[in-house]
Design an enzyme around this catalytic site. Structure first.
Site, PDB file in Angstrom:
ATOM      1  N   HIS A 114      79.582  28.021  66.560  1.00 49.38           N
ATOM      2  CA  HIS A 114      78.250  28.023  65.721  1.00 49.38           C
ATOM      3  C   HIS A 114      77.895  26.872  65.405  1.00 49.38           C
ATOM      4  CE1 HIS A 114      79.011  32.261  64.585  1.00 49.38           C
ATOM      5  NE2 HIS A 114      78.459  32.330  65.602  1.00 49.38           N
TER       6      HIS A 114
ATOM      7  N   GLU B 205      78.124  32.877  93.364  1.00 53.50           N
ATOM      8  CA  GLU B 205      78.924  32.000  92.648  1.00 53.50           C
ATOM      9  C   GLU B 205      80.765  32.259  93.327  1.00 53.50           C
ATOM     10  OE1 GLU B 205      78.558  33.012  88.399  1.00 53.50           O
ATOM     11  OE2 GLU B 205      78.631  35.198  88.910  1.00 53.50           O
TER      12      GLU B 205
ATOM     13  N   ASP C 198      80.711  28.764  87.900  1.00 50.08           N
ATOM     14  CA  ASP C 198      81.953  29.486  88.734  1.00 50.08           C
ATOM     15  C   ASP C 198      82.064  29.100  90.187  1.00 50.08           C
ATOM     16  OD1 ASP C 198      82.892  31.170  86.711  1.00 50.08           O
ATOM     17  OD2 ASP C 198      81.158  32.385  86.688  1.00 50.08           O
TER      18      ASP C 198
ATOM     19  N   CYS D 138      71.367  28.130  88.268  1.00 51.02           N
ATOM     20  CA  CYS D 138      71.580  28.463  86.778  1.00 51.02           C
ATOM     21  C   CYS D 138      72.625  27.684  86.391  1.00 51.02           C
ATOM     22  CB  CYS D 138      71.349  29.684  86.417  1.00 51.02           C
ATOM     23  SG  CYS D 138      72.386  30.762  87.134  1.00 51.02           S
TER      24      CYS D 138
HETATM   25  C1  PEP Z   1      77.665  30.044  86.415  1.00 52.29           C
HETATM   26  O1  PEP Z   1      78.677  30.590  86.746  1.00 52.29           O
HETATM   27  O2  PEP Z   1      77.266  28.940  86.782  1.00 52.29           O
HETATM   28  C2  PEP Z   1      76.749  30.767  85.544  1.00 52.29           C
HETATM   29  C3  PEP Z   1      75.624  30.279  85.193  1.00 52.29           C
HETATM   30  O3  PEP Z   1      77.222  31.790  84.651  1.00 52.29           O
HETATM   31  P1  PEP Z   1      78.044  31.655  83.756  1.00 52.29           P
HETATM   32  O4  PEP Z   1      78.285  30.303  83.256  1.00 52.29           O
HETATM   33  O5  PEP Z   1      77.909  32.512  82.653  1.00 52.29           O
HETATM   34  O6  PEP Z   1      79.552  32.128  84.259  1.00 52.29           O
HETATM   35 MG    MG Z   2      79.177  32.682  86.388  1.00 54.60          MG
END
Ligand code: PEP
Ligand code: MG
Length: 589
Positions: free
Chosen positions: A196, A438, A462, A509
């Protein structure tokens, strides 16, 4: 006058920036709780003491919410909402009352026992972000215990000088009492990058160092300190030379930040006119405003886990629908990419309880879990589909390891669509359905997957962990977690080629996209949608606007020849200096 010696402590860099000020201690150390036996005649009285303390906690939190509204800090509302939900939770209330009754122990003692059980569940959670949510329950518990014991909540009092708030932990309720003009930094014993304190500090743009373990016991009120939120260092009693150095660094950083702000408004267009869509990764709805303020053109990843985690029962369809709908409306016509639940059975405190797994990162989690717990999956799909009638919603499945999973999930979508149609509920039949790439297997069969989905979004957080066999949360192997590893570069190129051949959208992402240098590599590979935490957008945009894609092929060719991560990094820096001579070499690289 006594001359104190300079001493440095290293914690976790939680919010960037440099601050110089004096310590103001917020004493929030754990309160000790006495557990003792009560007589059967005292049971009802103890239960009512407990319930009154819960009710008082509710009133206190509602007061905090009103204060947050008054101070226009509504972006932190969700944290208080979460705490209010916990107060209502049957598991917390009933289990405590039950313990008072069956074990004949006092209210505070019983509550402490229940809190310990919750803590044990949360500690087992792999995902650091979700693990941190256990602190909500702890904070609520502490509030109730203080109420039972008739203790005041800790206060910092009036601030007179530029103050660095040093606390065991901080919550938005604490921040209400601060004069934000005088608070220059936060420093805490507890917390990681997703705690937080870290989230609050980043959204308030206040430097923070967290996870210093015992700092509340090591520094005293009024100690002069420097907080370096960029490297996670706290320097107490700085000498003149250190102070001079940090004043210079602070000036430099603030100039850079000011410069970056001007980029929020500008489009992410390369020097030769190619448009890149900059999107944000968010966990909760209130972050959407921060994303918009940072110039995000949509949400590339809406992580839905938090909604399930911060509570003890899964969210209802209606609750999810309202939340997804708001996001869709806020960003329309830009996309909002909603990812279905990406956690495993061990993450739930109640409702679903699956056996402990010895290797949860590779266990029954994510899409595997959704395909196993179809009832929950359908509820989430219904909510997402219903929200698709209100904006540009995209649906995304996490941790896909092969086509069978895509097809199995697709079948359920078809059934849910049919159901909604029968019920006369509107949704977008053409909504885009994509997958996170991933896992290494998804990379190898990228061409097969690309033929059956509308978009790829690469989850490099990941992908790196699974490709390099390096646990993303294990500090002992952190040195091996190399985004620039040639294997990762090859994987990213392989995925991009498959997506281009099938003419599907290609997004990324993972946090790697937020590294400006790497964003250029991604753009050069043909990634046209980059999604990252909001604060990273302008830094990346700044460099992208200086990049000419005419150099992309040359850059990729030479990077692909490199044999180690260090080589990739060295050559990348050289090439960027060559192709973007006026890029800021100290801060962008
Ligand atoms: C990732 O694995 O790159 C991702 C964006 O998802 P998370 O970090 O939520 O696993
Ligand atoms: Mg992920």
């Amino acid at each position: 006058m006594e001359q104190r010696t300079q001493i440095s402590y290293t914690g976790i860099a939680a919010s960037p920036g440099i601050a110089i000020g004096e310590v103001r201690l917020l004493d929030r150390r754990r309160i000790s709780v006495q557990e003792y036996k009560i007589s059967p005649e005292q049971i009802e009285e103890e239960i009512s003491v407990f319930l009154e303390a819960v009710e008082l906690a509710r009133k206190q939190l509602e007061l905090v919410q009103r204060e947050l509204v008054r101070q226009s800090k509504t972006e932190h509302f969700y944290i208080i909402d979460t705490q209010l939900l916990i107060l209502k939770d049957a598991m917390l209330i009933d289990s405590t009352s039950e313990l008072i009754r069956t074990e004949l122990i006092n209210a505070a003692g019983a509550l402490k026992k229940v809190l310990r059980r919750f803590a044990a569940v949360f500690e087992r959670i792999e995902d650091e972000y979700l693990r941190e949510r256990g602190s909500d329950i702890e904070l609520v518990g502490e509030r109730i215990i203080r109420n039972i014991n008739g203790m005041e909540l800790p206060q910092v009092g009036e601030l007179e000088r530029r103050s660095v708030i040093v606390a065991h932990d901080l919550s938005p309720a604490d921040t209400c009492q601060f004069d934000v003009d005088l608070v220059v930094a936060f420093v805490t014993d507890l917390g990681g990058p997703t705690s937080h304190t870290a989230i609050l500090a980043r959204s308030m743009e206040i430097p923070a160092v967290v996870g210093l373990e015992k700092i509340t016991r090591l520094v005293g009120d009024n100690t002069p300190v420097i907080v370096d939120g960029n490297s996670g260092v706290l320097i107490c009693n700085p000498d003149a030379e250190t102070l001079k150095k940090y004043l210079e660094l602070k000036r430099h950083y603030e100039f850079y930040k000011k410069q970056l702000r001007s980029y929020c408004e500008l489009p992410a267009v390369t020097a030769d006119g190619k448009n890149i869509s900059m999107q944000a990764n968010i966990e909760f709805l209130p972050e959407a405003d921060i994303a918009l303020n940072n110039g995000a053109q949509g949400i590339g990843l809406l992580r839905t886990e938090f909604m399930y985690m911060a509570r003890l029962q899964p969210p209802t369809e209606e609750e999810q629908f309202q939340s997804y709908k708001k996001a869709a409306e806020l960003f329309a016509p830009y996309p909002v990419t909603i990812r279905t639940l990406d956690i495993g059975g061990d993450k739930f405190v109640s409702d679903i309880s699956l056996e402990d797994e010895s290797n949860p990162a590779m266990g029954l989690r994510s899409i595997r879990m959704s395909l196993c717990e179809k009832r929950l999956f359908r509820i989430q799909l219904r909510a997402i589909l219903r929200a698709s009638a209100y904006g540009n919603v995209r649906l995304m499945f996490p941790m896909i390891s092969g086509l069978a999973e895509v097809r199995a999930a697709g079948e359920i979508i078809t059934q849910v669509m049919q159901e909604l149609e029968n019920e006369g509920i509107s949704f977008n039949r053409d909504l885009k359905v994509g997958i996170m790439v991933e896992t290494p297997s998804a990379v190898f069969v990228a061409d097969i997957l690309a033929a059956e989905v509308d978009f790829f979004s690469i989850g490099t957080n990941d992908l790196i962990q699974y490709c390099l066999a390096v646990d993303r949360g294990n500090e002992h192997v952190a040195y091996l977690y190399e985004p620039f590893h040639p294997a990762i570069l090859r994987a990213l190129k392989h995925i991009a080629d498959a997506a281009h051949a099938a003419e599907i959208d290609l997004c990324i992402c993972g946090e790697m996209a937020a590294e400006p240098m790497f964003s250029i590599v991604l753009v050069a590979l043909g990634y046209s949608q980059l999604s990252m935490s909001s604060q990273g957008i302008s830094r990346v945009k700044k460099l992208i606007r200086q990049w000419d894609t005419g150099h992309s092929q040359e850059l990729i060719d030479i990077l692909m020849e490199q044999k180690t991560a260090a080589d990739v990094l060295r050559v990348l820096k050289e090439k960027l200096r060559q192709f973007i001579p006026d890029a800021d070499p100290t801060l962008d690289y």
